[in-house]
Design an enzyme around this catalytic site. Sequence first.
Site, PDB file in Angstrom:
ATOM      1  CG  HIS A 128      -1.042  10.611  -0.307  1.00 46.39           C
ATOM      2  ND1 HIS A 128      -2.089  11.169   0.386  1.00 46.39           N
ATOM      3  CD2 HIS A 128      -1.571  10.103  -1.447  1.00 46.39           C
ATOM      4  CE1 HIS A 128      -3.211  10.987  -0.304  1.00 46.39           C
ATOM      5  NE2 HIS A 128      -2.929  10.353  -1.420  1.00 46.39           N
ATOM      6  CG  ASP A 205       1.279   6.441   3.672  1.00 45.86           C
ATOM      7  OD1 ASP A 205       0.692   5.392   3.336  1.00 45.86           O
ATOM      8  OD2 ASP A 205       1.080   7.544   3.136  1.00 45.86           O
ATOM      9  CD  GLN A 208      -0.009   3.559  -3.699  1.00 42.47           C
ATOM     10  OE1 GLN A 208      -0.096   2.502  -4.320  1.00 42.47           O
ATOM     11  NE2 GLN A 208      -0.949   4.498  -3.776  1.00 42.47           N
ATOM     12  CE  LYS A 231      -4.446   4.185  -1.689  1.00 44.11           C
ATOM     13  NZ  LYS A 231      -4.765   5.018  -2.833  1.00 44.11           N
ATOM     14  CB  CYS A 369      -2.780  13.144  -3.053  1.00 40.80           C
ATOM     15  SG  CYS A 369      -4.495  12.990  -3.489  1.00 40.80           S
TER      16      CYS A 369
HETATM   17  C1  LIG Z   1       1.059   6.794  -0.244  1.00 36.45           C
HETATM   18  C2  LIG Z   1      -0.377   7.058   0.081  1.00 36.45           C
HETATM   19  N1  LIG Z   1      -0.701   7.443   1.318  1.00 36.45           N
HETATM   20  C3  LIG Z   1      -1.957   7.686   1.676  1.00 36.45           C
HETATM   21  C4  LIG Z   1      -2.987   7.566   0.770  1.00 36.45           C
HETATM   22  C5  LIG Z   1      -4.386   7.867   1.222  1.00 36.45           C
HETATM   23  O1  LIG Z   1      -5.159   6.697   1.217  1.00 36.45           O
HETATM   24  P1  LIG Z   1      -6.718   6.766   1.512  1.00 36.45           P
HETATM   25  O2  LIG Z   1      -7.279   7.789   0.567  1.00 36.45           O
HETATM   26  O3  LIG Z   1      -7.193   5.380   1.214  1.00 36.45           O
HETATM   27  O4  LIG Z   1      -6.895   7.149   2.929  1.00 36.45           O
HETATM   28  C6  LIG Z   1      -2.707   7.188  -0.537  1.00 36.45           C
HETATM   29  C7  LIG Z   1      -3.783   7.110  -1.541  1.00 36.45           C
HETATM   30  O5  LIG Z   1      -3.567   7.287  -2.712  1.00 36.45           O
HETATM   31  C8  LIG Z   1      -1.373   6.925  -0.893  1.00 36.45           C
HETATM   32  O6  LIG Z   1      -1.038   6.563  -2.119  1.00 36.45           O
END
Ligand SMILES: Cc1ncc(COP(=O)(O)O)c(C=O)c1O
Length: 414
Positions: A128, A205, A208, A231, A369
């Site tokens: 992401h 990260d 998910q 989430k 993203c």
């Molecule tokens: C794998 C992953 N990393 C990071 C993020 C970013 O999360 P946030 O927007 O809550 O900071 C997301 C959000 O969709 C994600 O799916």
Amino acid sequence: MNNHSTVSKTKRIREDFPILKTLIHGRPLVYLDNAATSQRPSQVLEAYCSFSRSHNANVHRGIYSLAEQATDDYEQARSKVRDFIGAPSSEGIVFTRGTTEAVNLVAYSYARKFLKRGDIIVLSVTEHHANLVPWQLAAKSTGAELRFWPMKPDGTLDMSAATDLLRPPVKIVALTHVSNVLGTINPVKEITTLAHKIGAKVLLDGAQAVPHLPVNVAEIGCDFYAFSGHKMCGPTGIGVLWGREEWLEEMDPFLTGGEMIREVSLDSATWNDIPYKFEAGTPPIAEAVALGAAMDYLNAIGMDWIREHDQELVEQAMMLLSSEEGVQIYGPKENHAALVSFNVEGVPPHDLATLLDRDGVAVRAGQQCAQPLMHWLGVPATARASFYLYNLPEEIDRLLEGIRKAKEIFCYAR
Ligand SMILES: Cc1ncc(COP(=O)(O)O)c(C=O)c1O
């Protein structure tokens, strides 16, 4: 667990989520955008409201009763996070605004302090943007280089490349635990063990992963772990960075200001203990309390149950979508997390999402993203259906019905 008992439990769970009774264009909402953000149960809404109604005050500063109560609630939320992810202590739990801020914190405060020219940061093309762009900037400012883990055609990491890839001067391995596009679940424990053999630090990260799988950071053995509250049935504006205490101690602050200091003179300052060193200013207090309530809620349902439930839904979705003419799905066939990205031949994903919305079905369409991953897949965008504990098998039928309608509208039906 048989299908019947899963469905009746899911129906009971749905009663906790008032938003699921919403009608969209006259049809019951089918919410399949959980990977973007999940819905919140009454228990979490009530925790937010009841804190705001009865305990609201700033934390760690007032000595009056209300302020002490608010501080207790906030710190209790931190303990709940510690237990939820199996962290060894509360000192390693830093509240942030979300995964994005948590990764940025490490990319600034760790990478900028400890990386030097020629060092290597290992990432993957599935990241992401939140776990890519901060490392691009860290590399630019330190002279470090980015290197990308080779992929297999099914969207899993090529583990046979590990020996070649993980050599000095690799200093940081920053990977997603679960891909938000492909649904790949990376073998994070194995990766961590390999990275530690060469002294590299591992950031995962978990945006998910934490909502869907039982996650235990001590068992994984990583150095940093990031995730978001929104989430996992919690509110927006709250997330977590877990870090090993010894690294957090050594790192410089990220944001500066009130609360993160110990002593301040006109021209210098010293820092508070961890985790407060990384929580400058007034934190998202009610949000943290509500995140604690979300964790209580998920614990009461059972993370193992959620994983199995998600698994059943995603397997059904992949089976139905892959046997539908003109539908291409992405990601591994097995060990797939709770989402499926796909394209329908002749129907651009944004048009598909718009048509599905007319039937009350909410899916994501776009680059998710993850622009480099779209290039890797060779597509401009995808649609994505993502599931959570309140989704029912019949909602996948509604998705399929909507896809068939879209195909007809785009004159695809044969
Ligand atoms: C794998 C992953 N990393 C990071 C993020 C970013 O999360 P946030 O927007 O809550 O900071 C997301 C959000 O969709 C994600 O799916």
